[in-house]
Design a protein around this motif. Sequence first.
Motif, PDB file in Angstrom:
ATOM      1  N   ALA A 243       0.956  -1.728   0.029  1.00 37.18           N
ATOM      2  CA  ALA A 243       0.162  -0.101  -0.289  1.00 37.18           C
ATOM      3  C   ALA A 243       0.707   1.538  -0.306  1.00 37.18           C
ATOM      4  CB  ALA A 243      -1.137   0.026   1.277  1.00 37.18           C
ATOM      5  N   GLY A 244       2.141   1.211   0.075  1.00 36.54           N
ATOM      6  CA  GLY A 244       3.366   2.253  -0.264  1.00 36.54           C
ATOM      7  C   GLY A 244       3.624   3.121   0.885  1.00 36.54           C
ATOM      8  N   ALA A 245       3.041   2.585   2.059  1.00 37.28           N
ATOM      9  CA  ALA A 245       3.255   3.014   3.363  1.00 37.28           C
ATOM     10  C   ALA A 245       4.730   2.110   3.619  1.00 37.28           C
ATOM     11  CB  ALA A 245       2.688   1.950   4.977  1.00 37.28           C
ATOM     12  N   ASP A 246       5.022   2.898   4.994  1.00 37.57           N
ATOM     13  CA  ASP A 246       6.511   2.347   5.953  1.00 37.57           C
ATOM     14  C   ASP A 246       6.398   1.551   7.231  1.00 37.57           C
ATOM     15  OD1 ASP A 246       7.876   4.906   4.384  1.00 37.57           O
ATOM     16  OD2 ASP A 246       6.628   6.591   5.946  1.00 37.57           O
ATOM     17  N   ALA A 247       5.287   1.444   7.307  1.00 33.86           N
ATOM     18  CA  ALA A 247       5.053  -0.075   8.784  1.00 33.86           C
ATOM     19  C   ALA A 247       4.081  -0.040   8.596  1.00 33.86           C
ATOM     20  CB  ALA A 247       6.097   0.190  10.123  1.00 33.86           C
ATOM     21  N   CYS A 248       3.296  -1.135   9.728  1.00 36.52           N
ATOM     22  CA  CYS A 248       2.276  -1.610  10.176  1.00 36.52           C
ATOM     23  C   CYS A 248       2.456  -1.844  11.691  1.00 36.52           C
ATOM     24  CB  CYS A 248       2.163  -2.924   9.594  1.00 36.52           C
ATOM     25  SG  CYS A 248      -0.329  -3.468  10.270  1.00 36.52           S
ATOM     26  N   ASP A 249       1.008  -0.878  12.202  1.00 35.42           N
ATOM     27  CA  ASP A 249       1.435  -1.155  13.327  1.00 35.42           C
ATOM     28  C   ASP A 249       0.334  -1.631  14.132  1.00 35.42           C
ATOM     29  OD1 ASP A 249       0.795  -0.710  16.170  1.00 35.42           O
ATOM     30  OD2 ASP A 249       0.659   1.838  16.242  1.00 35.42           O
ATOM     31  N   LEU A 250       0.662  -3.267  14.453  1.00 30.92           N
ATOM     32  CA  LEU A 250      -0.475  -4.243  14.106  1.00 30.92           C
ATOM     33  C   LEU A 250      -1.352  -4.789  15.758  1.00 30.92           C
ATOM     34  CD1 LEU A 250       2.144  -7.667  13.339  1.00 30.92           C
ATOM     35  CD2 LEU A 250       0.038  -6.350  11.828  1.00 30.92           C
ATOM     36  N   GLU A 251      -0.339  -2.793  16.881  1.00 31.94           N
ATOM     37  CA  GLU A 251      -1.258  -3.247  17.991  1.00 31.94           C
ATOM     38  C   GLU A 251      -2.364  -2.295  17.621  1.00 31.94           C
ATOM     39  OE1 GLU A 251      -2.064  -2.972  22.641  1.00 31.94           O
ATOM     40  OE2 GLU A 251      -0.794  -4.242  20.948  1.00 31.94           O
ATOM     41  N   ARG A 252      -2.431  -1.434  16.734  1.00 35.96           N
ATOM     42  CA  ARG A 252      -3.875  -0.414  16.619  1.00 35.96           C
ATOM     43  C   ARG A 252      -4.409  -1.081  15.433  1.00 35.96           C
ATOM     44  NH1 ARG A 252      -7.309   2.260  15.829  1.00 35.96           N
ATOM     45  NH2 ARG A 252      -7.444   4.003  15.078  1.00 35.96           N
ATOM     46  N   LEU A 253      -4.006  -2.269  14.943  1.00 38.36           N
ATOM     47  CA  LEU A 253      -4.099  -2.809  14.337  1.00 38.36           C
ATOM     48  C   LEU A 253      -5.868  -4.183  14.461  1.00 38.36           C
ATOM     49  CD1 LEU A 253      -5.413  -4.134  10.557  1.00 38.36           C
ATOM     50  CD2 LEU A 253      -3.359  -5.528  10.792  1.00 38.36           C
ATOM     51  N   THR A 254      -5.769  -4.278  15.738  1.00 36.13           N
ATOM     52  CA  THR A 254      -6.458  -5.738  16.974  1.00 36.13           C
ATOM     53  C   THR A 254      -6.534  -5.226  17.962  1.00 36.13           C
ATOM     54  OG1 THR A 254      -4.483  -6.346  16.808  1.00 36.13           O
ATOM     55  CG2 THR A 254      -5.216  -6.973  15.041  1.00 36.13           C
ATOM     56  N   ALA A 255      -6.183  -4.194  19.053  1.00 34.05           N
ATOM     57  CA  ALA A 255      -5.839  -4.138  19.922  1.00 34.05           C
ATOM     58  C   ALA A 255      -7.839  -3.181  20.054  1.00 34.05           C
ATOM     59  CB  ALA A 255      -4.991  -3.100  21.048  1.00 34.05           C
ATOM     60  N   GLY A 256      -8.300  -3.483  21.419  1.00 36.11           N
ATOM     61  CA  GLY A 256      -9.684  -3.438  21.693  1.00 36.11           C
ATOM     62  C   GLY A 256     -10.903  -3.638  20.342  1.00 36.11           C
ATOM     63  N   LEU A 257     -10.930  -4.365  19.871  1.00 37.22           N
ATOM     64  CA  LEU A 257     -12.366  -4.670  19.114  1.00 37.22           C
ATOM     65  C   LEU A 257     -12.977  -5.651  19.693  1.00 37.22           C
ATOM     66  CD1 LEU A 257      -9.405  -7.095  16.786  1.00 37.22           C
ATOM     67  CD2 LEU A 257     -11.703  -5.283  15.919  1.00 37.22           C
ATOM     68  N   GLY A 258     -14.336  -5.049  19.778  1.00 37.83           N
ATOM     69  CA  GLY A 258     -15.415  -4.911  20.016  1.00 37.83           C
ATOM     70  C   GLY A 258     -15.477  -3.912  21.822  1.00 37.83           C
ATOM     71  N   ARG A 259     -14.575  -3.304  21.509  1.00 37.26           N
ATOM     72  CA  ARG A 259     -15.024  -2.053  22.745  1.00 37.26           C
ATOM     73  C   ARG A 259     -14.454  -0.408  22.337  1.00 37.26           C
ATOM     74  NH1 ARG A 259     -11.088  -5.192  25.063  1.00 37.26           N
ATOM     75  NH2 ARG A 259      -9.578  -3.078  25.065  1.00 37.26           N
ATOM     76  N   VAL A 260     -13.744  -0.742  21.338  1.00 33.47           N
ATOM     77  CA  VAL A 260     -12.999   0.783  20.572  1.00 33.47           C
ATOM     78  C   VAL A 260     -13.446   0.744  18.992  1.00 33.47           C
ATOM     79  CG1 VAL A 260     -11.594   2.716  20.818  1.00 33.47           C
ATOM     80  CG2 VAL A 260     -11.123   1.192  22.137  1.00 33.47           C
ATOM     81  N   TYR A 261     -14.597   1.743  19.205  1.00 33.53           N
ATOM     82  CA  TYR A 261     -15.503   1.004  17.438  1.00 33.53           C
ATOM     83  C   TYR A 261     -15.239   2.823  16.772  1.00 33.53           C
ATOM     84  CZ  TYR A 261     -18.400  -2.118  19.612  1.00 33.53           C
ATOM     85  OH  TYR A 261     -18.980  -3.076  19.923  1.00 33.53           O
TER      86      TYR A 261
END
Length: 466
Positions: A243-261
Amino acid sequence: MQQPATTVLGSYIARETFSDLPPDVIEIANDCLLDSLGCLLGGYCLPIAGVLDGFLGDVGSRGDVPIVGSNRTTDPGTAAFVQACLINALDFDDIYRKGHPGATVVATALSVAAHVNSCGTDILEAMVVGYEVGGRVAMSLSHTHPRKTVHGHGTWQVFGAAAAASKLLKLDARQSGHALAIAAANAPIASVMKTVYGTEPSMAKNNFGAAAQTGVNAAFLAKNGFEGPLDIFEGETGFWRMAGADACDLERLTAGLGRVYEIREVGFKPYSCCRILQSSIQASLKAFATAGVDPKDHAHERLVITAPPIVCEAPFNNPAPADIWAAQFSAPYAVAMALLGIEPGPGWFSEEQIRGDAAARLMARIELRPDMGKPDPNSHHVARAQLSLRDGRIFHAEVKIALGEAANPLPRSFLEAKFVNLAGSRIGKERALTLLRSIANIGTAPTVEPLLGETVLESFEVAGCA
């Protein structure tokens, strides 16, 4: 061993239920449905509607999914493609930290729901999941430089479509994870630096049609056993690099699912132009209101707008847009339309307005200046307007957070009026009001029919509005 992000997200898609959603999340999802449907129907007033109808005739696709606002039916993927293009056509669709998620999520939800005859709660549930997964992918993509050479919202919005489709097809966790992996492997390239930020913005714009269609097809493929690389987000060859990004923050991708919308960060535009121009428009209107003069009287010498540097660069600084697509990204034109009091929507993009003397006279007196100060983390595209009158008086106005942003939301009454204006241009005011009531009550609807019945026309008029 840590699970791949696709597996974590797939589990979330499969387990999320309407009964677990907070009331405010359901309310925002309803607003998103309202806004996107209005934008979709309003899009028929632009020439792109005829182009898409010709496309449907040429590809000869057959299926049971009605195209909203038309009398045609097709397959779910093609329906999602056409509807996503129409939702984004006016550049009036919803906004998020990045992109316009409703174009792909709502287009997909309408298409797949019609195919499987979903109930209203299923639709809202799928929309929340679509906004959640798509938004998280967007925010997980890290960039060293804000203005990227490789940039494209459709590239990540494919995940919102895949998630919504997976939910409506009732895929299990494993299938949903594979749907995301398949969507990632087939996502449209990041093309916005050519389709929008090039010298001539084009009809291709954000490539949301391809994103929606790819997401829908990915879910159907996963349903039938097709598999993708579940580790597609991880490692040095992950999706972030594609996608042309420099990195992927896996924590941002998956943390808090079902709590933070993520859907709580969605806003809605009061003006039919690029999101970054909204504050410049509002600051300009505020300056004229403070001065107590009518812009059409031309009692002013100059309107100086100080805005983020990007607003002062191509294509946003275009003082004479030649067509609809250039006009949607021109700050001088958008400000002129608002000052003239033209109703946002299709009316902004008529040949009469684009080539008219009234807009040209106002644009000639607008000056854009880049704000080179340090960005305020608590503001969004802050803009300041300085209005100099012929009698020597000077008036100032500032907008830190534009009305319509999630942090400064529009009232429901505004969204309803916007919807009736846009939808009414295609199906008439009475049917638009009936559809408005159906959307408000969609949570109790046993099928998707209330959303589609009022929009199906006896004949599809490719010239534009009914």
